[in-house]
Design an enzyme around this catalytic site. Sequence first.
Site, PDB file in Angstrom:
ATOM      1  NE  ARG A 148       5.409  -5.567 -25.456  1.00 41.44           N
ATOM      2  CZ  ARG A 148       5.406  -4.523 -26.252  1.00 41.44           C
ATOM      3  NH1 ARG A 148       4.586  -3.523 -26.016  1.00 41.44           N
ATOM      4  NH2 ARG A 148       6.223  -4.413 -27.263  1.00 41.44           N
ATOM      5  NE  ARG A 157       1.962  -5.748 -27.608  1.00 42.17           N
ATOM      6  CZ  ARG A 157       1.433  -5.104 -26.576  1.00 42.17           C
ATOM      7  NH1 ARG A 157       0.983  -5.786 -25.554  1.00 42.17           N
ATOM      8  NH2 ARG A 157       1.377  -3.786 -26.564  1.00 42.17           N
ATOM      9  CE  LYS A 209      -3.361   1.098 -20.407  1.00 46.76           C
ATOM     10  NZ  LYS A 209      -2.264   0.548 -21.216  1.00 46.76           N
ATOM     11  CG  ASN A 210      -2.713   2.956 -24.088  1.00 41.40           C
ATOM     12  OD1 ASN A 210      -2.175   2.604 -23.038  1.00 41.40           O
ATOM     13  ND2 ASN A 210      -3.441   2.144 -24.821  1.00 41.40           N
ATOM     14  CB  ILE A 226      -3.864  -4.918 -34.244  1.00 44.91           C
ATOM     15  CG1 ILE A 226      -4.687  -3.971 -35.115  1.00 44.91           C
ATOM     16  CG2 ILE A 226      -2.696  -4.214 -33.553  1.00 44.91           C
ATOM     17  CD1 ILE A 226      -3.922  -3.129 -36.083  1.00 44.91           C
ATOM     18  CG  ASP A 255      -6.235  -1.192 -27.020  1.00 43.21           C
ATOM     19  OD1 ASP A 255      -5.581  -0.183 -26.725  1.00 43.21           O
ATOM     20  OD2 ASP A 255      -5.697  -2.267 -27.354  1.00 43.21           O
ATOM     21  CB  CYS A 313       1.803  -9.247 -22.720  1.00 44.03           C
ATOM     22  SG  CYS A 313       0.968  -8.546 -24.135  1.00 44.03           S
ATOM     23  NE  ARG A 322      -0.549  -3.657 -16.687  1.00 36.60           N
ATOM     24  CZ  ARG A 322       0.282  -4.198 -17.575  1.00 36.60           C
ATOM     25  NH1 ARG A 322       0.362  -5.522 -17.705  1.00 36.60           N
ATOM     26  NH2 ARG A 322       1.025  -3.441 -18.353  1.00 36.60           N
TER      27      ARG A 322
HETATM   28  C1  EPZ Z   1      -0.158   0.387 -28.208  1.00 35.08           C
HETATM   29  O1  EPZ Z   1       0.691  -0.748 -28.086  1.00 35.08           O
HETATM   30  C2  EPZ Z   1      -1.090   0.329 -27.004  1.00 35.08           C
HETATM   31  N1  EPZ Z   1      -0.310   0.384 -25.780  1.00 35.08           N
HETATM   32  C3  EPZ Z   1      -1.910  -0.965 -27.044  1.00 35.08           C
HETATM   33  O2  EPZ Z   1      -2.853  -0.901 -25.966  1.00 35.08           O
HETATM   34  C4  EPZ Z   1      -2.688  -0.998 -28.354  1.00 35.08           C
HETATM   35  O3  EPZ Z   1      -3.391  -2.227 -28.422  1.00 35.08           O
HETATM   36  C5  EPZ Z   1      -1.705  -0.895 -29.536  1.00 35.08           C
HETATM   37  O4  EPZ Z   1      -0.928   0.318 -29.415  1.00 35.08           O
HETATM   38  C6  EPZ Z   1      -2.419  -0.854 -30.879  1.00 35.08           C
HETATM   39  O5  EPZ Z   1      -3.281   0.227 -30.922  1.00 35.08           O
HETATM   40  C7  EPZ Z   1       0.116   1.589 -25.332  1.00 35.08           C
HETATM   41  O6  EPZ Z   1      -0.124   2.609 -25.946  1.00 35.08           O
HETATM   42  C8  EPZ Z   1       0.880   1.593 -24.043  1.00 35.08           C
HETATM   43  P1  EPZ Z   1       1.791  -1.205 -31.888  1.00 35.08           P
HETATM   44  P2  EPZ Z   1       1.989  -0.882 -29.057  1.00 35.08           P
HETATM   45  O7  EPZ Z   1       3.248  -0.973 -31.914  1.00 35.08           O
HETATM   46  O8  EPZ Z   1       2.555   0.455 -29.332  1.00 35.08           O
HETATM   47  C9  EPZ Z   1       3.452  -4.880 -34.352  1.00 35.08           C
HETATM   48  C10 EPZ Z   1      -3.909  -1.580 -23.992  1.00 35.08           C
HETATM   49  O9  EPZ Z   1      -4.747  -2.483 -23.836  1.00 35.08           O
HETATM   50  N2  EPZ Z   1       4.783  -4.365 -34.041  1.00 35.08           N
HETATM   51  O10 EPZ Z   1       0.881  -0.169 -32.500  1.00 35.08           O
HETATM   52  O11 EPZ Z   1       2.866  -1.932 -28.490  1.00 35.08           O
HETATM   53  C11 EPZ Z   1       2.687  -5.383 -33.133  1.00 35.08           C
HETATM   54  O12 EPZ Z   1       3.042  -6.716 -32.836  1.00 35.08           O
HETATM   55  C12 EPZ Z   1      -2.699  -1.831 -24.875  1.00 35.08           C
HETATM   56  O13 EPZ Z   1      -3.994  -0.429 -23.487  1.00 35.08           O
HETATM   57  C13 EPZ Z   1       5.885  -4.959 -34.651  1.00 35.08           C
HETATM   58  O14 EPZ Z   1       5.754  -5.901 -35.410  1.00 35.08           O
HETATM   59  O15 EPZ Z   1       1.306  -1.457 -30.395  1.00 35.08           O
HETATM   60  C14 EPZ Z   1       1.258  -5.245 -33.594  1.00 35.08           C
HETATM   61  O16 EPZ Z   1       0.930  -6.347 -34.417  1.00 35.08           O
HETATM   62  C15 EPZ Z   1      -2.610  -3.268 -25.346  1.00 35.08           C
HETATM   63  N3  EPZ Z   1       7.120  -4.471 -34.368  1.00 35.08           N
HETATM   64  C16 EPZ Z   1       1.275  -3.991 -34.469  1.00 35.08           C
HETATM   65  O17 EPZ Z   1       2.647  -3.797 -34.834  1.00 35.08           O
HETATM   66  C17 EPZ Z   1       7.314  -3.404 -33.525  1.00 35.08           C
HETATM   67  O18 EPZ Z   1       8.470  -2.987 -33.331  1.00 35.08           O
HETATM   68  C18 EPZ Z   1       0.776  -2.734 -33.764  1.00 35.08           C
HETATM   69  O19 EPZ Z   1       1.483  -2.633 -32.529  1.00 35.08           O
HETATM   70  C19 EPZ Z   1       6.180  -2.822 -32.917  1.00 35.08           C
HETATM   71  C20 EPZ Z   1       4.920  -3.309 -33.199  1.00 35.08           C
END
Ligand code: EPZ
Length: 417
Positions: A92, A121, A22-23, A326, A304, A116, A396
């Site tokens: 998102r 996020r 999915k991701n 994370i 995850d 969420c 989902r």
């Molecule tokens: C991706 O989300 C995945 N989603 C998430 O999977 C996964 O948990 C996450 O990466 C971490 O591996 C998809 O790929 C669709 P990040 P993403 O940006 O990109 C912070 C699932 O269950 N951050 O790597 O949103 C954030 O809050 C989902 O399939 C900022 O601070 O995650 C987090 O603490 C859930 N500012 C950390 O970085 C930003 O602008 C990592 O988030 C962006 C992120």
Amino acid sequence: MDSFKIEGTRKLSGTIYVSGAKNAILPVMAACLLAPGKSILRNVPNLIDLKTMSHLLRVLGARIEHNGSTMSIDAKDVCFIEAPYELVSKMRASIYVLGPLLARLKEARVSFPGGCAIGTRPVDLHLKALEALGAEITIEHGYIHAKAQQLKGADIYFEKSSVGATINTLMAAVFAKGTTRLLNAAMEPEVDSTIDLLNKMGAKISGQATTTLTIEGVDDLFPVEMTMIPDRIEAGTFLIAGALSTDPVTVKNCLPEHLTSALDKLREAGCELETGEDFITVAGPKIIKPFNLRTLPYPGFPTDLQAQFMVLAAFADGVSFIEDTIFPDRFMHVAELNRLQADIRLERNLATVKGVKAFSGAEVMATDLRASAALVLAGMVADGITTVSRIYHIDRGYDRIEEKLNSIGAKITRENG
Ligand code: EPZ
């Protein structure tokens, strides 16, 4: 709303098959906006999130067909720039259209993604990176409005490793004039597969599998065909089912090299593993050893799989500590697991999991995708009947999870609510 009725059993065995990731597919679908014409994606499962992304791309002017596990995306006539609130609020990952729209149409209006169940996020890293490329960004009436007549290459340092911000910036930078360097870029396999697709389309991105990515701007990208990588999180979820069983389970159509940290943790818990090119066989131990787990950016332990591994820890012979660095709030599953008589204490983002001999089946509620999968795993090994409600969260990100798990001996019935 649908629910699962699960009759507990510890006897699971056989082979379970993993679908496309999915991701990895969500960003690749958005990246297809960059190449006018029809791209073909293979190994694409039937997931609610992919339907939502398809709906969004159609709103932008793309034509999409999804037959079986093959999806075609024709982006020739993409001309609209707005990703509406009702779609972004459902998923998102809709934010992934921001970079491609800005790059191709020089303007985008994307509803500001909300939080969420697993956290607030934020998207500040996405916006800061796009501004560094020369985009003019304003936030008005709950929408991100980005404009740029011509994006220019820049050095961009991410103060946090972010999968989404890395991928969005990559997609925005492919047409930027000159060279862009992303420093402290995320290295997840899903970032890698997006780079594979973009380079196949004619982009010039180097530095794969490192935290420094270099993008040389080009003028055009062209539609391609690509087979999507398997879902490492689905594979990890199924490995926990095998680890909790008294008999071996083989997880097929997966890539063991994407799960190194998770496999290490399974071995630490006493599991025996056999791996091949596209499979992992897991034999659960008679006595599960306690383990400590801290989630980190790839290749560290994936957030995850945190909830799913907590179910394994809940049966260990001793105390385990699980910390999510994370998503510090990603513990909605703790209260539900304790309803099944787990013994888990939570202090901020650290869970102390005291192993118990058995779970007692009960009614529990799904809250987010991976927590729901953990509740299904827990119900599968609980004494008696467990009902998991609100399972649209599971649909989902898992394609017919009950059919797959029942194929190795689980007893799950989907009940229409
Ligand atoms: C991706 O989300 C995945 N989603 C998430 O999977 C996964 O948990 C996450 O990466 C971490 O591996 C998809 O790929 C669709 P990040 P993403 O940006 O990109 C912070 C699932 O269950 N951050 O790597 O949103 C954030 O809050 C989902 O399939 C900022 O601070 O995650 C987090 O603490 C859930 N500012 C950390 O970085 C930003 O602008 C990592 O988030 C962006 C992120």
